[in-house]
Structures are given as structure tokens and as C-alpha cells.
Design a protein around this motif. Structure first.
Motif, short mmCIF file in Angstrom:
data_model
loop_
_atom_site.label_atom_id
_atom_site.label_comp_id
_atom_site.label_asym_id
_atom_site.label_seq_id
_atom_site.Cartn_x
_atom_site.Cartn_y
_atom_site.Cartn_z
N THR A 17 15.15 18.48 58.39
CA THR A 17 16.51 18.40 57.92
C THR A 17 16.54 18.08 56.35
N LYS A 32 18.24 22.34 59.25
CA LYS A 32 19.48 21.78 59.06
C LYS A 32 19.78 21.36 57.82
N HIS A 73 21.60 25.12 61.34
CA HIS A 73 22.83 24.32 61.32
C HIS A 73 23.12 24.19 59.75
#
Length: 784
Positions: free
Chosen positions: A40, A61, A85
Motif C-alpha cells: 500500500t 492500494k 483500490h
């Protein structure tokens, strides 16, 4: 040396691993926070103006909220192909360019909430084939271009709340076959086209609350065959007619916080599975038993001015018999005021007289010696025979037999409904009491004259409905003082001319002009739309228009929808279309157009998305009739014509809807290109053979005739008989050529393509040129 080598390998491995870690560390942008284990990256609130190019490509992400990205350019995320995402909230994004997300084939959630996006372009979201959730809330979106979501077949949730949508066009959500939840709350929607939700076959939940919808569009909502939950609350709707809600799987329906004054007993009869109905916070004084709702479990009538007398007895008995729980309390008579509906005994629901609710209320008040009055009279500034609701800022004087516009309205009125009265004419300054009105309804009022300045003072007026009156002309200052007017309905009148430029000059912000069902014969003069450059929709169906001067629509820079159906046009007004470069939808249905010439739509080929040519008796199309139309075209309607063949459809690479019903197609080798096109695109097209007789009634995809068409035959066909104006070289030719005059008109052009094939044939058979000419003359005489 061997020992040294053995000792150095672990050291080299450690050094290599350290180097890899350093490379990974350098992949994390300086202003971001990266988690290499969870893959992420967060770069929030850093005032970034572009997506950092050094983000590790294996990131799944990415959080970029609260930055200053402006425009998302093409390939903005090409270096992060593994994202699942992406958070782009509050990034001041103005535009999503074509191909901005094209590399993100694995993305499942995209959040664009709280940005400045105003238009969703056709290819804004190309490449997001795996996306499940898309959030576009709190932008400035006022337009959805058809095809904008066509590449997002996996999407299940689409949220468009708190935007500026006023209108949903046909096919706006095309391609969203798996969409289950659609949120359109908190917009300014007042018009939903019939096919607005077409193709949403999996949609189960739809939110349309907090909009400006004044009527329930039955035909539009019927398309939602799988819908179970519908929220229509906080819309200014006053009445629900018989069989209005026709939704076979609907279970939960909310009509709360509206302006409902009456509800037909059969309004919901075509929604048999309805179990929960919310009618709270409306203006219902009584309600009868609802038919066709045998599965209803809960009926919420909270905060309605219900008068618990005999008129409510039927509802109470019906609810008890069907096990329906009633929520709400009585507003009167006084001895039952605030009594829960469930607690009122049936013997208490009685009347002295049966001659009407309002009369009965007055009698009860006299007996009790009280000044309590129904909610509709709470406003002391309400004309006689009108129903006023100050909280909703809504007034209805509908069908009261009024002969002049009454006075004494509260000046905060926003919606004024005066349909079905007998005004005959509107004098100057007719509405000076309601300066804040946004929506004014004067439908069916037998108005034959609007005096100049009749609407003067309505500076905030956006919607004006003058449909179904008797207007034959409009003065140059008929709409003076309504500079904010955006939607004008003049359909169903007796207008013989298009409104003059002087008339339209007073409404420069007009976006939709409805002139259906009038008596207009021509579109002239040049530049008739020049005073209203913002116009997006022009509706002229069911007039008597036979001609349009070449520059009638010059200029029409923003015109997107043009309806010219059911007029008397004999040819496509190509010259006029050339001045509408943004045209998306063109309807020419029902005009007596028998022939479509070459390049008839070339001027609007880059923008046109939906083309309606149905019901014209159309017999022939030039082989280049559709030249210029290409990837933009999504729908082509050709049903109910007399076509035997079609031009080449291969350039229409994104065509998703083609109708050919009720056309006598000639099923021979000349139709092979159509057969192959349908086969390759796998579209569900209803194409049926009309000729030859032995194949009549069979579908084009079922007949075996095309198996015998060799590639050489196909080439010859393409270069001769597929020139659709040429005479057909088949045994059925005399039947085709005797069909009508338009074929004779193009005879000289038709004869040319036959010369070369004929010469080739004569050489093979050994016939002389003179013999061939004699044979040609004989055929020509027979044709004449």
C-alpha cells in the motif's frame, strides 16, 4: 580459494538482498508512506499536482486523497498496473481524460468523491473492466454521455449523489449488466428518458430521492425488471395515478417527504410483491384500500393530516384483514387527534354525512367548538380553491375551474401547479405574487394567448409547462423577464411557426424546447437557434415539417438531441445537421423518407450515438448512406421499413443495438455481408427473409443460402448489387423494380454498375456486343 568462494556466497546474498531493499525503498516517493508488506502507498494531503511516477509498480492500494491533481491525463496510472483500490477523494480533479485509467484492469474500487468533474465523457473509464465500486459523489456532474460506462461490465455499485444532474438520457448506463446498486440522490433530476435505465438487468436498488421529479415515469421505471428497493422520497410529486408503479419484483418503496395529496387505489396494482410502503410526511387527508398489494406488510402514514372518520374505515378494515401494520396518527377530528392509527377502533371511524371530506371536517369542528383546521389551511396566504403547503413551498390549484390566475400566494412558493383550468389568456404580470417560483404548470388551461410580459417578474423560473393549450402564435416578449428559464414545454398547441428569434432572445439559457404535436411546417429562417446557444434538446415530433433550410440550425453548438419524427420530410436534412457538431441522438422515425442518399449523416458522424430511421417505408439506402458514422454509433433503428438490403455495417464497430423487424430482406448472396456482420458481432438482431418467396419468414441466420456464396461471388455482389440503388440481377427483380417511383428516379445511376459484369459474361458465352445491347434494350423496355 575454494574456501574463500564458499565463504563469500552468503556475503554476496546479503549484499544483493540489501540492494533490492534499497531499490524498493527508493520506489517510495519522498512525500508518501509505503508499506511493502501490504503493498500500500499513501500520499494524502501533500498538494501533489500529478501522480508520483516512482510508486512501486506492484502496489495494490493507492491513497491520493486531498491533493491538487487538476486533470487526469491519459496513462496517469500506467506505472501501477496492479492496483485494486484507488482513492482520489478531494483532489480538485476537473476532467478525466480519455484513457486515464486504461492500465488499471485489476482495479475493483475507485473513489472520486468531492471533486470538480462536470461531464462524464464517453471514454473516461475505459480499461476498468474489473471495477466493482465507483464513487462519484459530490462533484459537479451535469451530464452523462451515452456509452460512458459501456466498458464496465463488472460494476455492481455506482454512486452519483450530490451532483447537478437534471436529465438522464436514453442508454446512459449502457453496459452495466451487473450493476446492483445505483445512487442518484441529491441531484436536480426532473426528466428521465424512456430508455434511461435500459440494460440495467441486475439492478435491485435505486435511490432517486432529493430530486425535482414531479411525475412518476411509468414507462422508464418498467425497464427495471429486477428492482426490489426504490427510494423516491423528497421529490415534488402531488399525485399518483392508476397503475402508475408497474414493477414486478419491487418489495420496498418510499414516497416519503413529498407533496402527495391523492393516491389512486390501483396506483400500485402492478407491483404485486410490494411489502413495505412509506408514504410518510405527505399531504394525504385520507387513503382508500390499495388493490393488488396482497403481500403488503407495512404502510407508513406518519405526519400526514389524516382525518380519522368513516372515509378511513375501509383502509382500517383492509389493513386488519391483510395483516398490514399501519404507522401514523390521526390529525382529527379533535377527540382522536394524535391517536395512533393502530389503536383507533373501527366503531370510532364514523361520519355524520357522506358528502365529502372537507365538508365533514368543517361539521366536526363546529360540533367540537374548536378552530382546528386541516393542514392545507394552515397557511393564511393561500387563495381560495388552492392547496398550499408552506413547508414544501408547493401550491396546487389544479383543475379548479379558475378563469384567471388567483392572487395571494405566499412569496416563498417554489412550485405552482395550475393545470386543467380555463384561463384562455394570460395578461401581463400574471404572476407578480410568486417571484421565487422555479416550476410553473399551466398544462391544459385552454390558453390561446400569452400577452407580452405575462411572466415578467419570474426571475428564478426554470421549468415552464404550457403543454396542451390552444396557442397559435407567440409574441416577441411573451417570455420577457424569465432569463433563467431552462425547460420550456409548448407541446400540444396550434403553433404554425417556430418561435421567432425575438421571442427566444428573452430565454438565452434554454436547454430543452418541446414543440411536439403542433402545426409547424418549416424550419426557418437561418439561425433560428442563435438566441439560445445552450440548447441541448429540440423536440419537434408530430408536426408537419416538410423542409428545413440548410442553415436553420446555424449555429447549434450544444444541441445533442433532435427529434423530427412523424413529420413530412422526404429526405434527411443533411445540410442542417452539419451545424450541430455535438448531436448525439437523431430521430427521423415516421417520415416519408423512401431513399437515403450517400453521406447523409457524415456531418454528425463523429458524435451521433443513436439514430432512429424506423417506420418510414424506407426502400433503398445508398451503399455510402452511413458513411462517416463509425465507433460513436451505439443504436440504429430500422424496423418497419421496406428494405431488402443494407449498406456495409462493418465501420460501426461499437454498434450494440440494431433493429430490422418488418423488413422484406432479400436473402441471396447480396445479403452475405449482413449475415457475416451479425455472426461476428453476436448481436441479437431480428432479421427475417422477405424474398425469395421460398425463404420468406425464415431468419437470416438460419437459412442455408449463404453457404453457397463463394468469395468471388461475394466480391462481385459487393461491387454491384450492393450498390443498393442498382436493379437486382435475380429472378425476383421485376417484383422489386415495380415497387415504386423512387427506383425510377435513380435509373441512370443504377444502370452503370451492370455494364462491366455484363461484358465479362458476353466474352465467356461468345455473344457479340450488338447482341448484348439488343438484350439490354429489351430488358429496359420491359422495365419501363
Amino acid at each position: 580459494m575454494r574456501l574463500l568462494e564458499m565463504l563469500s556466497w552468503p556475503l554476496m546474498a546479503v549484499l544483493l538482498l540489501s540492494a533490492l531493499r534499497n531499490v524498493r525503498a527508493r520506489k517510495c516517493p519522498r512525500v508518501c508512506s509505503c508499506d511493502s508488506k501490504k503493498l500500500t502507498v499513501a500520499c494524502t494531503g501533500k498538494n501533489l499536482t500529478q501522480v508520483p511516477p516512482t510508486i512501486n509498480e506492484i502496489t495494490v492500494k493507492l491513497d491520493l486523497k486531498r491533493n491538487n491533481l487538476g486533470d487526469l491525463v491519459r496513462g496517469a496510472f500506467s506505472h501501477t498496473p496492479y492496483l485494486t483500490h484507488l482513492d482520489l477523494r478531494s483532489c480538485r480533479i476537473n476532467t478525466v481524460r480519455e484513457g486515464a485509467f486504461r492500465a488499471l484492469a485489476r482495479l475493483v474500487q475507485l473513489d472520486l468523491t468531492n471533486n470538480n468533474i462536470d461531464i462524464i465523457h464517453q471514454e473516461s473509464f475505459d480499461g476498468l473492466s474489473s471495477l466493482k465500486n465507483l464513487f462519484l459523489d459530490r462533484n459537479r456532474i451535469e451530464e452523462i454521455r451515452p456509452g460512458a460506462f459501456s466498458q464496465m461490465g463488472s460494476l455492481t455499485l455506482l454512486s452519483l449523489t450530490h451532483n447537478q444532474l437534471v436529465y438522464i438520457p436514453n442508454m446512459a448506463f449502457q453496459g452495466l449488466l451487473n450493476l446492483q446498486l445505483l445512487r442518484l440522490s441529491y441531484n436536480s433530476l426532473n426528466n428521465l428518458e424512456t430508455e434511461a435505465f435500459a440494460g440495467l438487468l441486475s439492478l435491485t436498488r435505486l435511490s432517486l430521492d432529493h430530486n425535482e421529479l414531479q411525475f412518476f415515469p411509468t414507462a422508464t421505471m418498467t425497464r427495471l425488471v429486477a428492482l426490489t428497493h426504490l427510494d423516491w422520497s423528497f421529490n415534488p410529486m402531488t399525485y399518483l395515478g392508476e397503475m402508475t408503479v408497474s414493477m414486478p419484483k419491487l418489495t420496498h418503496l418510499s414516497f416519503a417527504h413529498m407533496a402527495l395529496q391523492d393516491l389512486s387505489v390501483a396506483a400500485l396494482s402492478l407491483s404485486p410483491h410490494l411489502s413495505h410502503l412509506d408514504l410518510s410526511h405527505n399531504q394525504l387527508h385520507y387513503l382508500q384500500a390499495l388493490t393488488g398489494t396482497s403481500q403488503l406488510q407495512s404502510l407508513n402514514l406518519t405526519a400526514n393530516p389524516l382525518w380519522c372518520t368513516c372515509v378511513l374505515l375501509e383502509l382500517r378494515v383492509w389493513a386488519r384483514a391483510g395483516g398490514v401494520t399501519l404507522h401514523g396518527t390521526c390529525a382529527g377530528p379533535p377527540h382522536l387527534s394524535d391517536e395512533p392509527l393502530e389503536g383507533v377502533l373501527e366503531q370510532d371511524l364514523r361520519c355524520r354525512r357522506q358528502d365529502g371530506v372537507m365538508r365533514m371536517e368543517e361539521e366536526e369542528e363546529e360540533v367540537q367548538g374548536t378552530t382546528t383546521t386541516p393542514a392545507v389551511k394552515k397557511n393564511d396566504k393561500c387563495p381560495e380553491n388552492c392547496l398550499c403547503e408552506p413547508e414544501a413551498q408547493h401550491v396546487s390549484c389544479e383543475e379548479r375551474g379558475l378563469t384567471k390566475v388567483p392572487r395571494g400566494f405566499h412569496n416563498n412558493t417554489l412550485l405552482l401547479d395550475m393545470r386543467g383550468n380555463h384561463f384562455h389568456y394570460l395578461p401581463s404580470n400574471s404572476f407578480r405574487d410568486v417571484p421565487r417560483v422555479v416550476s410553473l404548470h399551466l398544462d391544459g388551461c385552454k390558453i390561446h394567448e400569452v400577452v407580452d410580459g405575462a411572466f415578467r417578474g419570474l426571475k428564478k423560473l426554470v421549468y415552464l409547462y404550457l403543454s396542451n393549450n390552444e396557442l397559435s402564435s407567440l409574441g416577441s416578449s411573451a417570455f420577457a423577464g424569465t432569463q433563467q428559464l431552462m425547460y420550456l414545454h409548448l407541446d400540444g398547441n396550434r403553433l404554425v411557426r417556430f418561435p421567432s428569434m425575438a421571442t427566444l432572445a428573452h430565454i438565452p439559457r434554454l436547454q430543452e424546447l418541446h414543440l411536439e404535436r403542433n402545426r409547424i411546417t418549416t424550419l426557418e429562417p437561418t439561425g433560428l437557434l442563435s438566441p439560445i446557444p445552450t440548447l441541448r434538446g429540440l423536440y419537434l415530433t408530430n408536426n408537419s415539417i416538410s423542409t428545413a433550410v440548410p442553415k436553420a440550425l446555424d449555429p447549434a453548438p450544444n444541441l445533442e438531441i433532435l427529434h423530427l419524427g412523424a413529420n413530412e420530410l422526404t429526405q434527411v436534412p443533411s445540410d442542417a445537421l452539419g451545424h450541430a457538431p455535438q448531436l448525439i441522438e437523431l430521430r427521423l422515425s415516421g417520415n416519408p423518407i423512401r431513399w437515403i442518399a450517400a453521406k447523409a449523416f457524415q456531418e454528425v458522424g463523429k458524435s451521433l450515438t443513436h439514430l432512429y430511421l424506423d417506420g418510414q417505408g424506407l426502400k433503398k439506402m445508398d451503399r455510402d448512406a452511413l458513411a462517416g458514422l463509425g465507433p460513436a454509433l451505439l443504436s440504429l433503428y430500422l424496423e418497419d421499413n421496406q428494405l431488402e438490403n443494407l449498406p456495409d455495417l462493418s465501420p460501426l464497430t461499437r454498434l450494440r443495438h440494431l433493429t430490422l423487424d418488418n423488413n422484406p430482406l432479400m436473402c441471396d448472396c447480396s445479403l452475405l455481408p449482413l449475415h457475416r456482420w451479425i455472426e461476428q458481432t453476436a448481436l441479437n438482431v431480428s432479421a427475417v427473409c422477405g424474398y425469395p418467396v421460398e425463404l420468406r419468414g425464415q431468419t437470416v441466420m438460419e437459412v442455408d443460402v449463404f453457404r453457397n456464396c463463394s468469395s468471388k461471388t461475394d466480391h462481385t455482389t459487393t461491387n454491384s448489387t450492393n450498390l443498393l440503388e442498382a436493379p437486382r440481377s435475380t429472378k425476383s427483380k421485376p417484383l422489386v423494380l415495380s415497387a415504386g417511383k423512387p427506383k425510377r428516379k435513380h435509373r441512370p445511376t443504377k444502370a452503370k454498375p451492370l455494364v462491366k459484369p455484363a461484358k465479362a459474361a458476353s466474352k465467356k458465352s461468345g455473344k457479340s456486343e450488338s447482341s448484348l445491347n439488343h438484350h439490354r434494350m429489351k430488358n429496359t423496355k420491359r422495365f419501363l
